[in-house]
Write a protein that holds these residues in place. Sequence first.
Motif, PDB file in Angstrom:
ATOM      1  N   PRO A 156     -56.343  27.849  -8.587  1.00 56.13           N
ATOM      2  CA  PRO A 156     -57.031  28.987  -9.205  1.00 56.13           C
ATOM      3  C   PRO A 156     -57.572  28.646 -10.589  1.00 56.13           C
ATOM      4  O   PRO A 156     -57.056  27.751 -11.270  1.00 56.13           O
ATOM      5  N   CYS A 157     -58.607  29.366 -10.995  1.00 56.41           N
ATOM      6  CA  CYS A 157     -59.197  29.189 -12.317  1.00 56.41           C
ATOM      7  C   CYS A 157     -58.175  29.537 -13.397  1.00 56.41           C
ATOM      8  O   CYS A 157     -57.201  30.264 -13.150  1.00 56.41           O
ATOM      9  N   GLU A 158     -58.420  29.011 -14.589  1.00 55.97           N
ATOM     10  CA  GLU A 158     -57.528  29.256 -15.724  1.00 55.97           C
ATOM     11  C   GLU A 158     -57.350  30.763 -15.939  1.00 55.97           C
ATOM     12  O   GLU A 158     -58.312  31.526 -15.910  1.00 55.97           O
ATOM     13  N   GLY A 159     -56.103  31.166 -16.121  1.00 59.31           N
ATOM     14  CA  GLY A 159     -55.803  32.577 -16.329  1.00 59.31           C
ATOM     15  C   GLY A 159     -55.393  33.310 -15.072  1.00 59.31           C
ATOM     16  O   GLY A 159     -54.979  34.472 -15.124  1.00 59.31           O
ATOM     17  N   ILE A 160     -55.520  32.628 -13.909  1.00 62.24           N
ATOM     18  CA  ILE A 160     -55.108  33.224 -12.636  1.00 62.24           C
ATOM     19  C   ILE A 160     -53.967  32.402 -12.066  1.00 62.24           C
ATOM     20  O   ILE A 160     -54.094  31.193 -11.893  1.00 62.24           O
ATOM     21  N   SER A 161     -52.842  33.040 -11.800  1.00 63.58           N
ATOM     22  CA  SER A 161     -51.668  32.315 -11.310  1.00 63.58           C
ATOM     23  C   SER A 161     -51.739  32.147  -9.797  1.00 63.58           C
ATOM     24  O   SER A 161     -52.487  32.853  -9.104  1.00 63.58           O
ATOM     25  N   ILE A 162     -50.943  31.220  -9.272  1.00 59.65           N
ATOM     26  CA  ILE A 162     -50.898  31.013  -7.823  1.00 59.65           C
ATOM     27  C   ILE A 162     -50.325  32.243  -7.133  1.00 59.65           C
ATOM     28  O   ILE A 162     -50.705  32.581  -6.004  1.00 59.65           O
ATOM     29  N   SER A 190     -61.749  29.751  -7.834  1.00 62.42           N
ATOM     30  CA  SER A 190     -61.188  28.420  -7.595  1.00 62.42           C
ATOM     31  C   SER A 190     -61.818  27.370  -8.507  1.00 62.42           C
ATOM     32  O   SER A 190     -63.002  27.444  -8.839  1.00 62.42           O
ATOM     33  N   GLU A 191     -61.028  26.368  -8.857  1.00 59.87           N
ATOM     34  CA  GLU A 191     -61.515  25.217  -9.612  1.00 59.87           C
ATOM     35  C   GLU A 191     -61.756  24.007  -8.725  1.00 59.87           C
ATOM     36  O   GLU A 191     -62.111  22.933  -9.223  1.00 59.87           O
ATOM     37  N   ILE A 192     -61.584  24.155  -7.407  1.00 62.07           N
ATOM     38  CA  ILE A 192     -61.676  22.988  -6.530  1.00 62.07           C
ATOM     39  C   ILE A 192     -62.553  23.249  -5.304  1.00 62.07           C
ATOM     40  O   ILE A 192     -63.115  22.333  -4.719  1.00 62.07           O
TER      41      ILE A 192
END
Length: 454
Positions: A156-162, A190-192
């Motif tokens: 997840p993008c920064e600031g969003i937890s799994i 998402s970052e990926i």
Amino acid sequence: MNTFLKDSSLLKMHEFAKRIFGAALLAVNPYNRIKEIVKIEKNNLIIQEKGKSEKVLNLEGYRRIFIFGAGKASSLMAKAIEEIFGEKITSGLIITKYGHSIPLRYIKIIEAGHPLPDFNGYEGSKKIKEILKQTGTEDLIIFLVSGGGSSLFSLPCEGISIEEKRLLTKLLLDCGADIKEINTVRKHISEIKGGWFAKWAYPSTILTFILSDVVGDSLDIVASGPTVPDPSTFGEAFDLLKRYDLIDKVPQSIKNHILLGMEGKVRETPKPNEKIFERVFNIIIGSNILALNAAKSEALSLGFNSIIISSSIVGDTKEVARFHIAIAREIISTQNPIAKPACILSGGETTVVIKGKGKGGRNQEFALTCALEIDGMEKVVILSGGTDGTDGPTDAAGAIADYKTMERARHMGLNPFLYLSNNDSYHFFERLGDLLITGPTNTNVMDVRIMLVN
């Protein structure tokens, strides 16, 4: 197994349905598919897809070769790649579903959560991103993608937890959204995924081998398209949350991130024509229609007239089931669209709106709906199964129903309507001994439905 009212001819039809399903699975075995189209000759990597021109890469031009993967079929794909590349592999990391690992020599496997993401998937995805950012023009990256990747490949993008990503996934799955809609939202937090894998790996060369589990083989949807340009937008993601009344149910961090994206304060996912995709090659190695064609050949060999009605069926599971039964009735009354003995085949991925608290999946719910519709009809047998061996959060691939299923259920005191209303098809078919249990198949090309009319 409760065999009450199962005569020998009915049991034989069950076995025929299982054989046809088995032929479908064999045709999309990812190990075999990789071995069929990929080879190395004189240090040249040769990729030969059926009906397409040969692609050749000179491996002498690459200093390092990395193997990554995400999905329920990725470990078996990795086994084939290991046998082809051997010691040429620098290192690798595969993320697959719990219970889907196989022994590998050069590539590490991490097991993670599916259909809901977990910390293992997060850690594995984070590690892959870190390696990607250290690659360059002299590196070749082979990425192995199959269904389940959207959950397993979770960063997840920064600031969003799994945990927040997990909640979002559950809300999307339960509301009845289809896979394209679900992945449109997931790509935007998402970052990926959604092309970001290609962004981090640029300017490396990327070969992505894809086992498609989506209708129409839309590459941006399979595993949420990590190496594919994303045509969707933050605005579309927000509209989907509104459509399914999830705006006030998703975590605030996710809502805020999407709103910032709509305002242009968070960068959109990589889009078509961006230079990061210039050295990316996406190759489909298997799909639902390949499985259905093999099923059709097996049915013909067993003496059934056979037809594939579609590999792209979506929509509400119960409605799709009723449509299939309408075809069975037509075959019985008019011998159309084909004469008996008939085998009707279809594929795709339907949806279920979860209202009960039972256990089941779309294939088991399809079979139970069909069982109600064919009660007392002529000899009809229906098998519906997920090609990955898993239907919903169960250990069954699906279920088998026939024209005597309801008679057997009444004899056992089972009320099918209660099971159906509680989304509890698993326990209904478990009582009857008609769950389709395959175990992990290490492939995944959506669902295969088989209807025999004898």
